[in-house]
Design an enzyme around this catalytic site. Structure first.
Site, PDB file in Angstrom:
ATOM      1  N   GLU A  24      59.683   0.608 -45.455  1.00 47.91           N
ATOM      2  CA  GLU A  24      59.103   1.675 -45.504  1.00 47.91           C
ATOM      3  C   GLU A  24      57.856   1.995 -44.405  1.00 47.91           C
ATOM      4  OE1 GLU A  24      59.986   0.339 -48.301  1.00 47.91           O
ATOM      5  OE2 GLU A  24      61.202   1.837 -49.656  1.00 47.91           O
ATOM      6  N   MET A  74      43.077 -12.421 -30.209  1.00 46.85           N
ATOM      7  CA  MET A  74      41.829 -11.966 -30.509  1.00 46.85           C
ATOM      8  C   MET A  74      41.045 -12.483 -31.436  1.00 46.85           C
ATOM      9  SD  MET A  74      40.184  -9.542 -28.808  1.00 46.85           S
ATOM     10  CE  MET A  74      40.706  -8.316 -28.199  1.00 46.85           C
ATOM     11  N   PHE A 130      59.489   3.448 -64.560  1.00 46.66           N
ATOM     12  CA  PHE A 130      59.928   2.321 -63.695  1.00 46.66           C
ATOM     13  C   PHE A 130      59.649   3.004 -62.296  1.00 46.66           C
ATOM     14  CE2 PHE A 130      63.538   0.978 -60.921  1.00 46.66           C
ATOM     15  CZ  PHE A 130      63.175  -0.255 -60.789  1.00 46.66           C
ATOM     16  N   GLN A 131      58.920   2.309 -61.355  1.00 46.64           N
ATOM     17  CA  GLN A 131      58.838   2.758 -59.937  1.00 46.64           C
ATOM     18  C   GLN A 131      57.916   4.005 -59.789  1.00 46.64           C
ATOM     19  OE1 GLN A 131      62.514   2.669 -57.333  1.00 46.64           O
ATOM     20  NE2 GLN A 131      62.154   0.652 -56.974  1.00 46.64           N
ATOM     21  N   LYS A 145      61.787  13.608 -59.301  1.00 44.78           N
ATOM     22  CA  LYS A 145      63.192  13.619 -59.093  1.00 44.78           C
ATOM     23  C   LYS A 145      64.050  14.892 -59.876  1.00 44.78           C
ATOM     24  CE  LYS A 145      67.349  10.933 -59.516  1.00 44.78           C
ATOM     25  NZ  LYS A 145      67.787   9.423 -59.764  1.00 44.78           N
TER      26      LYS A 145
END
Lengths: 568, 163
Positions: A53, A481, A115-116, A165
């Site tokens: 993502e 760096m 969940f999630q 949802k």
């Protein structure tokens, strides 16, 4: 007859269509399955399936940077949203217009540790321009309209729309508002006339002027006006990392980038000027170094910015002008052309003589006869081979600075990098976003072997979406760096900056179906680049084995002043 | 220096956390914060008491204005203004304290709003320093519990903040 009702998922798709969105970068999951089902059924925009993502958000971000349009990303709830956070913060720090749609667990499950489930609004709040949780399908269309409006206007920034949802399942009559007005959000666009007059007067009195441009010039589409103003006045121009391309780098008035790795002429001119015109720039710590040291020289400062909170934040200014940079610049030009006054030519001549003296130190020189490949050389050859016409994305580190110093950007929106947040892993997904927006353009991702591995999985996205990016890996075997700071400031104790076990990048690229090349000698650099760019429909991964001990010069150590540079 | 900021903001879920988050993220100081809906239920009015140099308070004001939910910000300390804070104090009211507490409440123009055999609850309104003075005047052993609202402020005279 009752009007037809649409589900929330259909509404999301119709809203994106109404906004003219052509590309959405995303990754499906439970909470957004209804939206994905509607995406499957439509043909108005293309969805690009990434492999993580974070990459979806970087790609949408770079899409926006290279086009000026709002980028769009779509991710699921929970880990989908948390993976997106780095991308959102990156866009926030660089003021990039973007709408990120996140799925959320059903409204009844919110707060139940479902969940999630994660508090996406809470987690993203400090790194968005604004965010919304849509709890009622009847508010969905208006909210998405607001999200696009807020993202693109004023000082742009990312906006998150979190959609549970069940809201994507519920239905209502769909109507997309033509325009939106919000009593609490009215960005200023026109600069104050009196302040602009004062500023122009100050420019006319200047003996040692400098124009200092930042990312606001690129974001505000003011490159043309700033270039016209610089040439009209004959004043020296310098740019921040984010502003590169806002003023054409090959122009003799351009002093190069300023700041921590800026040129001598840019940093010295900035320190010793008597009138400073700051345009869409914010005097950040990597640009002016120590504000006390900067303030030790007297100068008058004019600051133009669309965001009032950027003005007098780190450095007190004399003439603040809040407004759209392009409109304010037009007003400057109109007043100067109409007024008949001219800057003090004799003083300007003496100032340029001083600047040329600084410039003659040639601070970007490096060993061109080296037997190992110098990273600067690769960037110079990249510039030549692409005729300066490529879009160049980068990751974060030494390679980023070399790309900024040696690729002479002469157009805005061509240099795409994470300046504010400094996000390693940005370069490859950013190149994907740029290539989607400009399918026929040359897109180069200048990267390091540390950064590229942070989102290396996106090589698969490039295969699936047929993105012919050219990856220019300046492989010095070190987190360069970090190594440079350890050499300068930690008595050469190279703690964890050397990576063993690097993959064979040629084979790795090939395993994803791309072309891989390894380049070990300076003499082969140009040929390899030519060959790679001739392969117009293939991603080519060029692994340049470069000098492991090369450093980025000049360098102002953190906390030091502009005139305290370490030179080659 | 002490500043009192008055805010009008959209009465939306999460608006308060945006303000609190802004103060903590940027290291600004909150001495007190009060908030409630106005006569227009879509708007909330907040009073924030903060401390900082003029530059810091200017930045706070700008950063608050930048929040999308905020409709208006005013620094009340820029002009003449009135501020009031409400305090409830539960004190011992048995034995010798019973008369003493009643007298102290009267002197400070407080009201006793709850009485038991052993306690009084005193309501007192005023500026923060008046409330401080009241607490200092009481025998500390007599104070059982205090609760303060933090300051609410409004401009004097014709100075109004409305949309």
């Amino acid at each position: 007859m009752a009007e037809t009702e649409l589900t929330g998922a259909e509404i999301v798709v119709r809203c994106l269509q109404a906004e003219g969105v052509k590309h959405v970068f995303g990754y499906p999951g439970g909470a957004v399955l209804n939206i994905y089902d509607e995406i499957y059924k439509q043909e108005h925009f293309e969805h690009i399936l990434v492999r993580h993502e974070q990459a979806a958000v970087h790609a949408a971000d770079a899409y926006a940077r290279s086009t000026g349009q709002v980028g769009v990303a779509l991710v699921t709830s929970g880990p989908g949203a948390t993976n997106a956070v780095t991308g959102i913060a990156t866009a926030y720090m660089d003021s990039i217009p973007m709408v990120v749609i996140t799925g959320q667990v059903p409204t009844a499950a919110i707060g139940m540790d479902a969940f999630q489930e994660v508090d996406t609004i809470g987690i993203t709040r400090p790194c968005v321009k604004h965010n919304f949780l849509v709890k009622d399908v009847r508010e969905l269309a208006d909210t998405i309209k607001k999200a696009f409006y807020i993202a693109a206007t004023g000082r742009p920034g990312p906006v998150v729309v979190d959609i549970p949802k069940d809201v994507t399942q519920h239905a209502c009559v769909f109507q997309y508002p033509d325009q939106i007005s919000m009593r609490s959000y009215n960005p200023t666009s026109k600069g104050h006339g009196g302040q602009i007059k004062r500023a122009v007067q100050m420019l006319m009195e200047a003996k040692r002027p400098v124009i200092y441009t930042g990312g606001g010039v690129v974001l505000g589409d003011a490159a043309e006006q700033v270039t016209a103003l610089g040439r009209l006045l004959g004043f020296p121009v310098t740019s921040t990392l984010m502003g590169l391309g806002g003023y054409p780098a090959p122009d003799p008035l351009f002093l190069g980038m300023l700041g921590m790795h800026g040129t001598i002429e840019a940093n010295m001119a900035m320190q010793h000027c008597d009138v400073l015109l700051a345009v869409g720039a914010r005097f950040d710590d990597r640009v002016i170094g120590n504000p006390k040291h900067f303030g030790s020289e007297a100068r008058r400062i004019i600051h133009i910015d669309v965001d009032p909170s950027s003005i007098s934040k780190r450095v007190k200014v004399d003439v603040p002008i809040v407004g759209d940079v392009s409109k304010v610049m037009e007003e400057f030009i109109r007043l100067i052309q109409g007024g008949g006054d001219k800057p003090d030519q004799a003083a300007l001549k003496a100032w340029w003589a001083q600047i040329e003296l600084w410039r003659s130190q040639d601070c970007l020189k490096y060993d061109r006869a080296s037997a190992v490949i110098k990273p600067q050389y690769v960037v110079e050859k990249l510039y030549e081979v692409t005729g300066g016409n490529a879009f160049v994305t980068s990751d974060v580190g030494q390679h980023q600075m070399w790309a900024a110093q040696y690729y002479k950007f002469d157009k805005p929106r061509r240099w795409i990098n994470s300046g504010g947040l400094g996000t390693m892993g940005f370069g490859l997904p950013a190149a994907m976003g740029v290539q989607m927006a400009h399918p026929d353009a040359m897109v180069a991702c200048v990267t390091g072997e540390g950064s590229i591995q942070m989102n290396i999985q996106e090589l698969a996205t490039c295969t699936q979406s047929k993105l012919p990016i050219k990856i220019i890996l300046l492989n010095n075997g070190y987190l360069g760096m970090v190594r440079q700071w350890q050499e300068f400031f930690y008595e050469e104790r190279y703690a964890e900056s050397y990576m063993t076990s690097l993959p064979d990048f040629v084979k790795l690229a090939e395993s994803y179906g791309h072309v891989g090349m390894r380049i070990e000698k300076p003499a082969d650099v140009e040929g390899a680049l030519k060959e790679a760019f001739a392969l117009k429909d293939r991603l080519v991964f060029l692994d340049f084995l470069t000098d492991p001990r090369e450093n980025v010069y000049p360098m102002i150590p953190a906390g030091k002043g502009l005139s305290e540079m370490i030179l080659v | 220096m002490r500043h009192i900021l008055s805010l009008l903001m959209e009465n939306e879920a999460g608006a308060l956390s945006r303000i609190a988050g802004l103060f903590s993220a940027r290291g600004y100081n909150i001495e007190s914060l009060t908030v409630a809906p106005t006569e227009d239920a879509t708007l909330s009015r907040m009073t924030i008491v903060t401390r900082g140099s003029n530059e810091v308070v200017e930045q706070i004001t700008k950063q608050l204005n930048k929040l999308v939910d905020i409709v208006k910000v005013q620094d009340l300390t820029d002009g003449s203004h009135i501020e009031r804070e409400l305090m409830l104090v539960k004190v011992r009211a048995s034995g010798e304290y019973r008369e003493e507490m009643k007298r102290m409440a009267d002197i400070f123009r407080g009201r006793i709003i709850d009485v038991t055999e052993k306690t009084y609850t005193i309501e007192l309104t005023g500026t923060g320093s008046k409330l401080d003075a009241f607490l200092e005047a009481l025998d500390s052993a007599a104070i059982l519990e205090t609760v303060r609202t933090g300051a609410s402020g409004i401009g004097r005279g014709e100075r109004i903040m409305k949309i």
